[in-house]
Design a protein around this motif. Structure first.
Motif, PDB file in Angstrom:
ATOM      1  N   ALA A  67       3.742 -33.465 -26.035  1.00 37.25           N
ATOM      2  CA  ALA A  67       4.338 -32.063 -25.522  1.00 37.25           C
ATOM      3  C   ALA A  67       2.557 -31.510 -25.566  1.00 37.25           C
ATOM      4  CB  ALA A  67       5.424 -31.378 -26.219  1.00 37.25           C
ATOM      5  N   ALA A  68       1.934 -30.805 -26.214  1.00 36.41           N
ATOM      6  CA  ALA A  68       1.172 -29.432 -26.284  1.00 36.41           C
ATOM      7  C   ALA A  68       0.153 -30.406 -25.540  1.00 36.41           C
ATOM      8  CB  ALA A  68       0.746 -29.612 -28.389  1.00 36.41           C
ATOM      9  N   PRO A 106      -0.684 -27.255 -22.209  1.00 45.09           N
ATOM     10  CA  PRO A 106      -1.753 -26.812 -23.488  1.00 45.09           C
ATOM     11  C   PRO A 106      -1.751 -25.272 -22.727  1.00 45.09           C
ATOM     12  CG  PRO A 106      -2.704 -27.670 -20.628  1.00 45.09           C
ATOM     13  CD  PRO A 106      -1.180 -28.457 -20.957  1.00 45.09           C
ATOM     14  N   ARG A 107      -0.933 -24.720 -22.039  1.00 40.90           N
ATOM     15  CA  ARG A 107      -0.838 -23.080 -22.385  1.00 40.90           C
ATOM     16  C   ARG A 107       0.521 -22.481 -23.146  1.00 40.90           C
ATOM     17  NH1 ARG A 107      -4.423 -19.934 -21.762  1.00 40.90           N
ATOM     18  NH2 ARG A 107      -3.642 -18.330 -20.866  1.00 40.90           N
ATOM     19  N   SER A 108       1.300 -23.333 -23.390  1.00 42.61           N
ATOM     20  CA  SER A 108       2.617 -23.027 -24.151  1.00 42.61           C
ATOM     21  C   SER A 108       2.083 -23.056 -25.938  1.00 42.61           C
ATOM     22  CB  SER A 108       3.355 -24.235 -24.091  1.00 42.61           C
ATOM     23  OG  SER A 108       4.861 -24.229 -25.378  1.00 42.61           O
ATOM     24  N   ALA A 109       2.598 -21.538 -26.195  1.00 37.52           N
ATOM     25  CA  ALA A 109       2.310 -21.523 -27.158  1.00 37.52           C
ATOM     26  C   ALA A 109       2.936 -22.439 -28.383  1.00 37.52           C
ATOM     27  CB  ALA A 109       2.662 -19.820 -27.831  1.00 37.52           C
ATOM     28  N   GLN A 128       2.295 -25.886 -29.051  1.00 40.60           N
ATOM     29  CA  GLN A 128       1.201 -25.721 -30.192  1.00 40.60           C
ATOM     30  C   GLN A 128       1.741 -26.148 -31.437  1.00 40.60           C
ATOM     31  OE1 GLN A 128      -1.601 -26.643 -28.558  1.00 40.60           O
ATOM     32  NE2 GLN A 128      -1.592 -26.986 -27.296  1.00 40.60           N
ATOM     33  N   LEU A 129       2.533 -24.871 -31.482  1.00 39.10           N
ATOM     34  CA  LEU A 129       3.177 -24.171 -32.910  1.00 39.10           C
ATOM     35  C   LEU A 129       4.070 -25.267 -33.183  1.00 39.10           C
ATOM     36  CD1 LEU A 129       3.206 -21.831 -34.899  1.00 39.10           C
ATOM     37  CD2 LEU A 129       5.729 -20.890 -33.995  1.00 39.10           C
ATOM     38  N   LEU A 130       5.042 -25.958 -32.621  1.00 39.17           N
ATOM     39  CA  LEU A 130       6.083 -26.998 -33.054  1.00 39.17           C
ATOM     40  C   LEU A 130       4.766 -28.343 -33.661  1.00 39.17           C
ATOM     41  CD1 LEU A 130       8.698 -26.902 -30.696  1.00 39.17           C
ATOM     42  CD2 LEU A 130       8.563 -26.768 -32.696  1.00 39.17           C
ATOM     43  N   HIS A 131       3.426 -29.017 -33.069  1.00 40.57           N
ATOM     44  CA  HIS A 131       2.705 -29.721 -33.157  1.00 40.57           C
ATOM     45  C   HIS A 131       2.035 -29.299 -34.202  1.00 40.57           C
ATOM     46  CE1 HIS A 131      -1.531 -31.486 -32.037  1.00 40.57           C
ATOM     47  NE2 HIS A 131      -0.191 -32.705 -33.398  1.00 40.57           N
ATOM     48  N   ALA A 132       2.423 -28.119 -34.921  1.00 38.70           N
ATOM     49  CA  ALA A 132       1.241 -27.605 -35.806  1.00 38.70           C
ATOM     50  C   ALA A 132       2.747 -27.803 -36.601  1.00 38.70           C
ATOM     51  CB  ALA A 132       1.122 -25.609 -36.283  1.00 38.70           C
ATOM     52  N   GLN A 133       2.929 -27.371 -36.894  1.00 38.16           N
ATOM     53  CA  GLN A 133       4.831 -27.938 -37.684  1.00 38.16           C
ATOM     54  C   GLN A 133       5.404 -28.930 -37.874  1.00 38.16           C
ATOM     55  OE1 GLN A 133       6.059 -25.008 -39.712  1.00 38.16           O
ATOM     56  NE2 GLN A 133       6.589 -26.445 -40.310  1.00 38.16           N
ATOM     57  N   ALA A 134       4.584 -29.651 -36.948  1.00 45.49           N
ATOM     58  CA  ALA A 134       4.967 -31.282 -37.221  1.00 45.49           C
ATOM     59  C   ALA A 134       3.921 -31.748 -38.605  1.00 45.49           C
ATOM     60  CB  ALA A 134       5.229 -31.795 -36.336  1.00 45.49           C
ATOM     61  N   LEU A 135       2.636 -31.529 -37.738  1.00 48.54           N
ATOM     62  CA  LEU A 135       1.148 -31.922 -39.169  1.00 48.54           C
ATOM     63  C   LEU A 135       1.432 -31.978 -40.606  1.00 48.54           C
ATOM     64  CD1 LEU A 135      -1.456 -30.983 -35.923  1.00 48.54           C
ATOM     65  CD2 LEU A 135      -0.265 -33.422 -36.700  1.00 48.54           C
TER      66      LEU A 135
END
Length: 103
Positions: free
Chosen positions: A20-21, A25-28, A31-38
């Motif tokens: 999704a990120a 790529p311009r969706s904060a 990016q935040l959901l990807h970070a949280q999943a990690l």
């Protein structure tokens, strides 16, 4: 068996949010959901990259520097974590989590 299923679920979520990120790529938020999943997998170092991408997309959004601080603390980088917490404090000086983090 339950722990393995839980681990697989977190891994699958990270893979989906990574896609999704990449697609947005311009969706904060992506990016935040990807970070949280990690972060849910305790992949602190890996989570910093999507957080760095989210930061300029949502400069006033407290969860971005907050999650950066969490990752940096878990990586044993307290000075950088403190800088991230100070960015949080600048955004919301009354946030109880931020105040606790700076104590």
């Amino acid at each position: 068996a339950r722990a393995a299923a839980h681990t697989r679920l977190h891994r699958d979520a990270a893979t989906l949010f990574e896609a999704a990120a990449a697609a947005e790529p311009r969706s904060a938020n992506a990016q935040l959901l990807h970070a949280q999943a990690l972060m849910n997998q305790r992949r602190w170092a890996d989570a910093l990259a999507p957080l760095a991408r989210a930061a300029p997309l949502a400069p006033g959004y407290l969860p971005v520097p907050w999650r950066q601080a969490v990752c940096l603390l878990n990586l044993g980088r307290p000075l950088e974590a403190e800088a991230a917490l100070l960015r949080c404090e600048a955004l919301d000086p009354r946030d109880p989590d931020v105040l606790r983090g700076l104590a």
